[in-house]
Motif scaffolding. Structure first.
Motif, PDB file in Angstrom:
ATOM      1  N   PHE A 102       0.823  -1.204   0.000  1.00 39.47           N
ATOM      2  CA  PHE A 102       0.000   0.000   0.000  1.00 39.47           C
ATOM      3  C   PHE A 102       0.863   1.263   0.000  1.00 39.47           C
ATOM      4  CE2 PHE A 102      -2.443  -3.345   2.105  1.00 39.47           C
ATOM      5  CZ  PHE A 102      -3.600  -3.349   1.327  1.00 39.47           C
ATOM      6  N   CYS A 103       0.422   2.273  -0.773  1.00 42.53           N
ATOM      7  CA  CYS A 103       1.120   3.548  -0.831  1.00 42.53           C
ATOM      8  C   CYS A 103       0.094   4.675  -0.715  1.00 42.53           C
ATOM      9  CB  CYS A 103       1.910   3.676  -2.128  1.00 42.53           C
ATOM     10  SG  CYS A 103       0.878   4.007  -3.585  1.00 42.53           S
ATOM     11  N   PHE A 104       0.585   5.907  -0.674  1.00 42.62           N
ATOM     12  CA  PHE A 104      -0.289   7.078  -0.691  1.00 42.62           C
ATOM     13  C   PHE A 104      -0.162   7.755  -2.048  1.00 42.62           C
ATOM     14  CE2 PHE A 104      -1.158  11.593  -0.134  1.00 42.62           C
ATOM     15  CZ  PHE A 104      -2.376  11.569   0.528  1.00 42.62           C
ATOM     16  N   ALA A 105      -1.287   7.944  -2.726  1.00 44.03           N
ATOM     17  CA  ALA A 105      -1.308   8.614  -4.030  1.00 44.03           C
ATOM     18  C   ALA A 105      -2.711   9.140  -4.281  1.00 44.03           C
ATOM     19  CB  ALA A 105      -0.894   7.650  -5.148  1.00 44.03           C
ATOM     20  N   ASP A 106      -2.802  10.252  -5.006  1.00 42.75           N
ATOM     21  CA  ASP A 106      -4.119  10.835  -5.327  1.00 42.75           C
ATOM     22  C   ASP A 106      -4.962  11.085  -4.086  1.00 42.75           C
ATOM     23  OD1 ASP A 106      -3.747  10.885  -8.169  1.00 42.75           O
ATOM     24  OD2 ASP A 106      -4.039   8.710  -8.170  1.00 42.75           O
ATOM     25  N   GLY A 107      -4.291  11.419  -2.982  1.00 45.04           N
ATOM     26  CA  GLY A 107      -5.009  11.785  -1.769  1.00 45.04           C
ATOM     27  C   GLY A 107      -5.533  10.635  -0.949  1.00 45.04           C
ATOM     28  N   ASN A 108      -5.145   9.405  -1.312  1.00 39.48           N
ATOM     29  CA  ASN A 108      -5.659   8.230  -0.604  1.00 39.48           C
ATOM     30  C   ASN A 108      -4.579   7.162  -0.464  1.00 39.48           C
ATOM     31  OD1 ASN A 108      -8.682   8.797  -0.396  1.00 39.48           O
ATOM     32  ND2 ASN A 108      -8.327   9.086  -2.583  1.00 39.48           N
ATOM     33  N   ILE A 109      -4.806   6.253   0.456  1.00 40.04           N
ATOM     34  CA  ILE A 109      -3.960   5.066   0.550  1.00 40.04           C
ATOM     35  C   ILE A 109      -4.540   4.026  -0.388  1.00 40.04           C
ATOM     36  CG2 ILE A 109      -3.210   3.177   2.046  1.00 40.04           C
ATOM     37  CD1 ILE A 109      -3.078   5.198   4.328  1.00 40.04           C
ATOM     38  N   ILE A 110      -3.708   3.598  -1.357  1.00 41.50           N
ATOM     39  CA  ILE A 110      -4.186   2.710  -2.403  1.00 41.50           C
ATOM     40  C   ILE A 110      -3.214   1.552  -2.599  1.00 41.50           C
ATOM     41  CG2 ILE A 110      -5.331   4.628  -3.605  1.00 41.50           C
ATOM     42  CD1 ILE A 110      -3.019   4.534  -5.662  1.00 41.50           C
ATOM     43  N   ASP A 111      -3.612   0.613  -3.426  1.00 41.81           N
ATOM     44  CA  ASP A 111      -2.731  -0.472  -3.858  1.00 41.81           C
ATOM     45  C   ASP A 111      -1.550   0.146  -4.599  1.00 41.81           C
ATOM     46  OD1 ASP A 111      -1.506  -2.542  -5.396  1.00 41.81           O
ATOM     47  OD2 ASP A 111      -3.335  -3.725  -5.251  1.00 41.81           O
ATOM     48  N   SER A 112      -0.329  -0.161  -4.170  1.00 45.03           N
ATOM     49  CA  SER A 112       0.863   0.454  -4.755  1.00 45.03           C
ATOM     50  C   SER A 112       0.969   0.234  -6.254  1.00 45.03           C
ATOM     51  CB  SER A 112       2.123  -0.084  -4.068  1.00 45.03           C
ATOM     52  OG  SER A 112       2.168   0.313  -2.713  1.00 45.03           O
ATOM     53  N   SER A 113       0.471  -0.900  -6.718  1.00 48.62           N
ATOM     54  CA  SER A 113       0.564  -1.209  -8.148  1.00 48.62           C
ATOM     55  C   SER A 113      -0.332  -0.308  -8.991  1.00 48.62           C
ATOM     56  CB  SER A 113       0.202  -2.677  -8.397  1.00 48.62           C
ATOM     57  OG  SER A 113      -1.161  -2.920  -8.070  1.00 48.62           O
ATOM     58  N   LYS A 114      -1.233   0.427  -8.342  1.00 47.76           N
ATOM     59  CA  LYS A 114      -2.164   1.273  -9.088  1.00 47.76           C
ATOM     60  C   LYS A 114      -1.772   2.748  -9.063  1.00 47.76           C
ATOM     61  CE  LYS A 114      -6.058  -1.880  -8.396  1.00 47.76           C
ATOM     62  NZ  LYS A 114      -7.434  -2.046  -7.850  1.00 47.76           N
ATOM     63  N   ALA A 115      -0.648   3.075  -8.445  1.00 49.33           N
ATOM     64  CA  ALA A 115      -0.190   4.471  -8.429  1.00 49.33           C
ATOM     65  C   ALA A 115       0.193   4.898  -9.835  1.00 49.33           C
ATOM     66  CB  ALA A 115       1.000   4.621  -7.487  1.00 49.33           C
ATOM     67  N   GLN A 116      -0.234   6.087 -10.237  1.00 48.54           N
ATOM     68  CA  GLN A 116      -0.010   6.551 -11.604  1.00 48.54           C
ATOM     69  C   GLN A 116       0.465   7.991 -11.630  1.00 48.54           C
ATOM     70  OE1 GLN A 116      -3.806   5.984 -13.538  1.00 48.54           O
ATOM     71  NE2 GLN A 116      -3.416   3.826 -13.970  1.00 48.54           N
ATOM     72  N   ILE A 117       1.186   8.342 -12.702  1.00 48.21           N
ATOM     73  CA  ILE A 117       1.607   9.705 -12.953  1.00 48.21           C
ATOM     74  C   ILE A 117       1.298  10.046 -14.403  1.00 48.21           C
ATOM     75  CG2 ILE A 117       3.968   8.992 -13.511  1.00 48.21           C
ATOM     76  CD1 ILE A 117       4.937  11.654 -12.381  1.00 48.21           C
ATOM     77  N   HIS A 118       0.859  11.265 -14.651  1.00 46.24           N
ATOM     78  CA  HIS A 118       0.547  11.683 -16.019  1.00 46.24           C
ATOM     79  C   HIS A 118       1.845  11.767 -16.824  1.00 46.24           C
ATOM     80  CE1 HIS A 118      -0.867  14.105 -19.395  1.00 46.24           C
ATOM     81  NE2 HIS A 118      -2.110  13.853 -18.997  1.00 46.24           N
ATOM     82  N   PRO A 119       1.851  11.286 -18.057  1.00 39.33           N
ATOM     83  CA  PRO A 119       3.088  11.288 -18.854  1.00 39.33           C
ATOM     84  C   PRO A 119       3.634  12.676 -19.160  1.00 39.33           C
ATOM     85  CG  PRO A 119       1.207  10.608 -20.183  1.00 39.33           C
ATOM     86  CD  PRO A 119       0.755  10.606 -18.766  1.00 39.33           C
ATOM     87  N   MET A 120       2.829  13.736 -18.987  1.00 39.01           N
ATOM     88  CA  MET A 120       3.325  15.089 -19.233  1.00 39.01           C
ATOM     89  C   MET A 120       3.711  15.806 -17.940  1.00 39.01           C
ATOM     90  SD  MET A 120       3.567  15.541 -22.412  1.00 39.01           S
ATOM     91  CE  MET A 120       3.734  17.320 -22.563  1.00 39.01           C
ATOM     92  N   ASP A 121       3.726  15.089 -16.821  1.00 43.37           N
ATOM     93  CA  ASP A 121       4.172  15.686 -15.562  1.00 43.37           C
ATOM     94  C   ASP A 121       5.639  16.094 -15.691  1.00 43.37           C
ATOM     95  OD1 ASP A 121       5.216  15.819 -12.731  1.00 43.37           O
ATOM     96  OD2 ASP A 121       3.145  15.274 -12.287  1.00 43.37           O
ATOM     97  N   LEU A 122       5.988  17.271 -15.152  1.00 41.68           N
ATOM     98  CA  LEU A 122       7.379  17.744 -15.216  1.00 41.68           C
ATOM     99  C   LEU A 122       8.347  16.774 -14.549  1.00 41.68           C
ATOM    100  CD1 LEU A 122       7.137  21.587 -14.506  1.00 41.68           C
ATOM    101  CD2 LEU A 122       7.321  20.420 -16.698  1.00 41.68           C
ATOM    102  N   GLY A 123       7.827  15.995 -13.605  1.00 38.47           N
ATOM    103  CA  GLY A 123       8.670  15.000 -12.978  1.00 38.47           C
ATOM    104  C   GLY A 123       9.181  13.975 -13.973  1.00 38.47           C
ATOM    105  N   LEU A 124       8.406  13.760 -15.032  1.00 42.19           N
ATOM    106  CA  LEU A 124       8.774  12.783 -16.051  1.00 42.19           C
ATOM    107  C   LEU A 124       9.474  13.429 -17.244  1.00 42.19           C
ATOM    108  CD1 LEU A 124       8.613   9.780 -16.754  1.00 42.19           C
ATOM    109  CD2 LEU A 124       6.402  10.219 -17.832  1.00 42.19           C
ATOM    110  N   ILE A 125       8.902  14.509 -17.785  1.00 46.61           N
ATOM    111  CA  ILE A 125       9.463  15.078 -19.016  1.00 46.61           C
ATOM    112  C   ILE A 125      10.635  16.013 -18.763  1.00 46.61           C
ATOM    113  CG2 ILE A 125       7.273  14.838 -20.230  1.00 46.61           C
ATOM    114  CD1 ILE A 125       6.937  17.891 -19.990  1.00 46.61           C
ATOM    115  N   ARG A 126      10.772  16.549 -17.529  1.00 48.98           N
ATOM    116  CA  ARG A 126      11.888  17.447 -17.215  1.00 48.98           C
ATOM    117  C   ARG A 126      12.748  16.947 -16.055  1.00 48.98           C
ATOM    118  NH1 ARG A 126      11.965  20.417 -21.840  1.00 48.98           N
ATOM    119  NH2 ARG A 126       9.975  21.492 -22.178  1.00 48.98           N
ATOM    120  N   GLY A 127      12.336  15.875 -15.424  1.00 46.70           N
ATOM    121  CA  GLY A 127      13.080  15.392 -14.263  1.00 46.70           C
ATOM    122  C   GLY A 127      13.009  16.358 -13.098  1.00 46.70           C
TER     123      GLY A 127
END
Length: 273
Positions: A4-29
């Motif tokens: 379990f992890c925290f993502a999207d404001g909730n504690i969820i199944d870690s395998s379901k955590a997602q990030i948008h492909p245009m997030d600066l964390g991904l496209i700009r590091g």
């Protein structure tokens, strides 16, 4: 990674955590993170890590929509949900989805509980090798997600049997890619004062030392040191017995380094009671 992890404001199944492909964390590091350990269900030095994480968010212009108390509550719930007697917590705040694909925006907060893999006992007993690298980490006082150079360069370390690198520039050393760096000379512990992340383990190690100097440290004096070591959350304290082709001291972990490690282990036990 734990279930379990925290993502999207909730504690969820870690395998379901997602990030948008245009997030600066991904496209700009562009993003920040922090990492701390849990021992006996107790996050070690949690207030210090939260200080740094919250401060890093402010310095990088990333909105953090959770208070300190809310973060602590999330961590407590994740500890219970994952039965985290021992392990690590990775807090990550991404750069967000920016209108111009460049400026910092409101990102996503993730908190991932993880299992830990510590260095082998052999490395503590025999020491490790570092390779010097002419580099200063960008905005070094912030724990950003920009590790591109060290990830790329790590293939060289493997070929040369090194544990990590030692950054230096204009003759002065700063830090390792994921650790703070120290030398010992004539019983005095010496550590660089700038172009570094102010490590939490570093902070507590300095409190365990009687004779200490925090100042510029040259690469030349590092090679001539009696002892050297690195510190980090997951390594605690690893003796450095070789830098490039230079043997440090007598080529074995030194008494000052090993005494500090012993004291830190005692501190860990006291903090987790």
């Amino acid at each position: 990674m734990k279930p379990f992890c925290f993502a999207d404001g909730n504690i969820i199944d870690s395998s379901k955590a997602q990030i948008h492909p245009m997030d600066l964390g991904l496209i700009r590091g562009y993003g920040i993170f922090d990492f701390f350990r849990s021992v006996n269900y107790t996050p070690l030095f949690l207030e210090h890590y939260l200080d740094r994480f919250i401060g890093s968010a402010e310095k990088t212009f990333l909105p953090l929509s959770y208070s300190r108390e809310e973060l602590k509550q999330i961590i407590k719930e994740l500890t219970d949900k994952n039965d985290m007697e021992q392990g690590g917590f990775r807090m990550l705040l991404t750069g967000g989805i920016s209108e111009n694909h460049f400026s910092p925006a409101e990102g996503k907060l993730f908190i991932f509980p993880e299992s830990l893999i510590f260095p082998s006992e052999e490395k503590y007993n025999k020491g490790i090798k570092l390779l010097s690298l002419n580099y200063i980490r960008p905005i070094a006082d912030i724990k950003t997600t920009n590790y591109a150079l060290s990830v790329w360069d790590s293939m060289r370390w493997k070929k040369e049997g090194a544990e990590d690198v030692l950054y230096h520039h204009n003759g002065y050393v700063s830090e390792s890619s994921r650790s703070n760096f120290f030398i010992v000379k004539n019983g005095t512990v010496i550590t660089p004062d700038k172009d570094i992340l102010l490590g939490i383990t570093r902070k507590h190690v300095l409190q365990l030392v009687d004779k200490v100097e925090i100042r510029p440290v040259t690469l030349a004096e590092s090679l001539e040191a009696d002892e050297a070591f690195i510190t980090s959350t997951t390594k605690v304290l690893l003796p450095v017995t070789q830098i490039d082709q230079h043997t440090i001291g007598n080529g074995k972990p030194g008494p000052v380094s090993m005494d500090i490690l012993k004291k830190f282990r005692i501190l860990e036990k006291e903090m987790s009671l």
